[in-house]
Design a protein around this motif. Structure first.
Motif, mmCIF file in Angstrom:
data_model
loop_
_atom_site.group_PDB
_atom_site.id
_atom_site.type_symbol
_atom_site.label_atom_id
_atom_site.label_comp_id
_atom_site.label_asym_id
_atom_site.label_seq_id
_atom_site.Cartn_x
_atom_site.Cartn_y
_atom_site.Cartn_z
ATOM 1 N N THR A 43 0.663 -1.231 0.077
ATOM 2 C CA THR A 43 -0.065 -0.126 0.144
ATOM 3 C C THR A 43 0.789 1.295 -0.037
ATOM 4 O O THR A 43 1.708 1.111 0.751
ATOM 5 C CB THR A 43 -0.801 -0.048 1.278
ATOM 6 O OG1 THR A 43 -1.561 -1.389 0.981
ATOM 7 C CG2 THR A 43 -1.877 1.362 1.191
ATOM 8 N N TYR A 85 3.484 0.705 5.625
ATOM 9 C CA TYR A 85 3.211 1.192 4.081
ATOM 10 C C TYR A 85 4.255 1.725 3.644
ATOM 11 O O TYR A 85 5.339 2.072 4.181
ATOM 12 C CB TYR A 85 2.274 2.360 4.217
ATOM 13 C CG TYR A 85 0.855 1.885 5.149
ATOM 14 C CD1 TYR A 85 0.033 0.752 4.719
ATOM 15 C CD2 TYR A 85 0.862 2.220 6.686
ATOM 16 C CE1 TYR A 85 -1.027 0.641 5.337
ATOM 17 C CE2 TYR A 85 -0.415 1.914 7.240
ATOM 18 C CZ TYR A 85 -1.354 1.029 6.825
ATOM 19 O OH TYR A 85 -2.256 0.701 7.532
ATOM 20 N N ASP A 112 -2.392 4.791 -3.347
ATOM 21 C CA ASP A 112 -3.718 4.560 -2.702
ATOM 22 C C ASP A 112 -4.201 5.545 -2.008
ATOM 23 O O ASP A 112 -5.571 5.650 -1.937
ATOM 24 C CB ASP A 112 -3.663 3.222 -1.896
ATOM 25 C CG ASP A 112 -2.915 2.022 -2.426
ATOM 26 O OD1 ASP A 112 -3.735 1.495 -3.352
ATOM 27 O OD2 ASP A 112 -1.566 1.571 -2.054
ATOM 28 N N THR A 246 -3.935 4.786 9.251
ATOM 29 C CA THR A 246 -4.016 3.326 9.503
ATOM 30 C C THR A 246 -5.416 2.888 9.882
ATOM 31 O O THR A 246 -5.681 1.598 9.233
ATOM 32 C CB THR A 246 -3.276 2.863 10.623
ATOM 33 O OG1 THR A 246 -1.850 3.656 10.526
ATOM 34 C CG2 THR A 246 -3.162 1.507 10.808
ATOM 35 N N LEU A 249 -7.321 2.420 6.489
ATOM 36 C CA LEU A 249 -6.758 1.739 5.815
ATOM 37 C C LEU A 249 -7.165 0.077 6.325
ATOM 38 O O LEU A 249 -7.411 -0.702 5.416
ATOM 39 C CB LEU A 249 -5.342 1.668 5.387
ATOM 40 C CG LEU A 249 -4.756 2.744 5.044
ATOM 41 C CD1 LEU A 249 -3.133 2.980 4.869
ATOM 42 C CD2 LEU A 249 -5.292 2.811 3.320
ATOM 43 N N GLU A 252 -10.746 -0.901 5.213
ATOM 44 C CA GLU A 252 -10.836 -1.120 3.649
ATOM 45 C C GLU A 252 -11.742 0.008 3.063
ATOM 46 O O GLU A 252 -12.396 -0.414 2.141
ATOM 47 C CB GLU A 252 -11.160 -2.539 3.242
ATOM 48 C CG GLU A 252 -9.952 -3.576 3.794
ATOM 49 C CD GLU A 252 -10.312 -4.968 3.702
ATOM 50 O OE1 GLU A 252 -11.543 -5.061 3.040
ATOM 51 O OE2 GLU A 252 -9.768 -5.895 3.790
ATOM 52 N N LEU A 254 -10.914 2.330 1.443
ATOM 53 C CA LEU A 254 -10.383 2.296 0.041
ATOM 54 C C LEU A 254 -10.961 1.253 -0.947
ATOM 55 O O LEU A 254 -10.837 1.469 -2.259
ATOM 56 C CB LEU A 254 -8.662 2.244 -0.168
ATOM 57 C CG LEU A 254 -7.901 3.606 0.806
ATOM 58 C CD1 LEU A 254 -6.372 3.094 0.722
ATOM 59 C CD2 LEU A 254 -8.464 4.833 0.345
#
Length: 254
Positions: A43, A85, A112, A246, A249, A252, A254
């Motif tokens: 990522t 990341y 991302d 964090t 991410l 999820e 994204l």
């Protein structure tokens, strides 16, 4: 021999024309700085320290410059993220990079998530607040900011007409990210209470991934400037922002 200044103009033109295609290593172009911290993670997060070089941004009452504080904060955020990341900076020293080049660098590296860091500035020293912003098309609600007009310019002299449309596919996700990040920062920090706003921000308009602009405080507020001149306090803010990223991410979004 072609003058170096003309070469820089040419390279900037190349970025404009093919920066999104992945055909050239933008990180190696002269005149641009792009610091890569962790190349193994899957990522990629690009952190953009606002302003730089002759573009100082806001200035605090005791002389603190926005361009310096955004760079310090961005590096701190990257340090928190680098173990998990691939965290990248659009600049790692004091230089001014055109807005479109910053976004094109994120696009080239297939990021991302793109986050631009700024501080608020106003002529009234009592002005205060914290914002997380996502892109709004020109016809939507627009937030007027001052005095940092260069950071949010809607100027499009040499950009392709479609540039401002690139972020449209990611507006919904960016909004959800902004709201989630706001929740995380409110939970973790007693120093800031950000509002989520949508604005026609040029730095976000050409991003081909979810993108946010974070303005955590007003540098022109004397007490706030003094508070964040303390490196410990700035490091705490960086940790809170990184933890919020964090959380986004991991969910999820994204």
């Amino acid at each position: 021999m072609v003058p170096f200044s003309m070469k820089i103009v040419f390279y900037q033109f190349v970025i404009l024309m093919v920066g999104l295609s992945g055909q050239i290593p933008l990180s190696l172009l002269p005149g641009l700085c792009f610091e890569e911290i962790n190349i193994k993670a899957e990522t990629t997060i690009v952190i953009d320290p606002g302003h730089g070089g002759e573009n100082h941004g806001a200035k605090g009452n005791s002389g603190t410059l926005e361009k310096n504080l955004t760079l310090t904060l961005a590096k701190m955020i990257c340090n928190h993220l680098q173990d998990q990341y691939r965290a990248l900076l659009t600049r790692s020293d004091d230089r001014n990079i055109p807005l479109s080049d910053r976004t094109a660098l994120a696009n080239h590296h297939k990021a991302d998530l793109f986050i631009s860091i700024h501080m608020g500035g106003a002529f009234e020293p009592d002005a205060a607040g914290s914002f997380i912003m996502f892109y709004a098309p020109p016809k939507a609600k627009t937030l007027k900011l001052e005095p940092n007009v260069p950071a949010i310019s809607n100027h499009q002299d040499s950009q392709p007409e479609q540039w401002e449309n690139l972020q449209l596919d990611y507006v919904s996700t960016s909004r959800k990210m902004a709201e989630r990040l706001r929740t995380e920062l409110k939970k973790r920090s007693s120093a800031i209470n950000p509002k989520v706003e949508n604005a026609n921000l040029y730095i976000l308009s050409g991003a081909t991934m979810p993108a946010l602009l974070i303005e955590p405080f007003y540098l022109t507020h004397p007490d706030t400037e003094k508070y964040y001149q303390n490196r410990k306090n700035l490091e705490q803010l960086a940790g809170d922002i990184a933890a919020g990223i964090t959380a986004i991410l991991k969910e999820e979004i994204l």
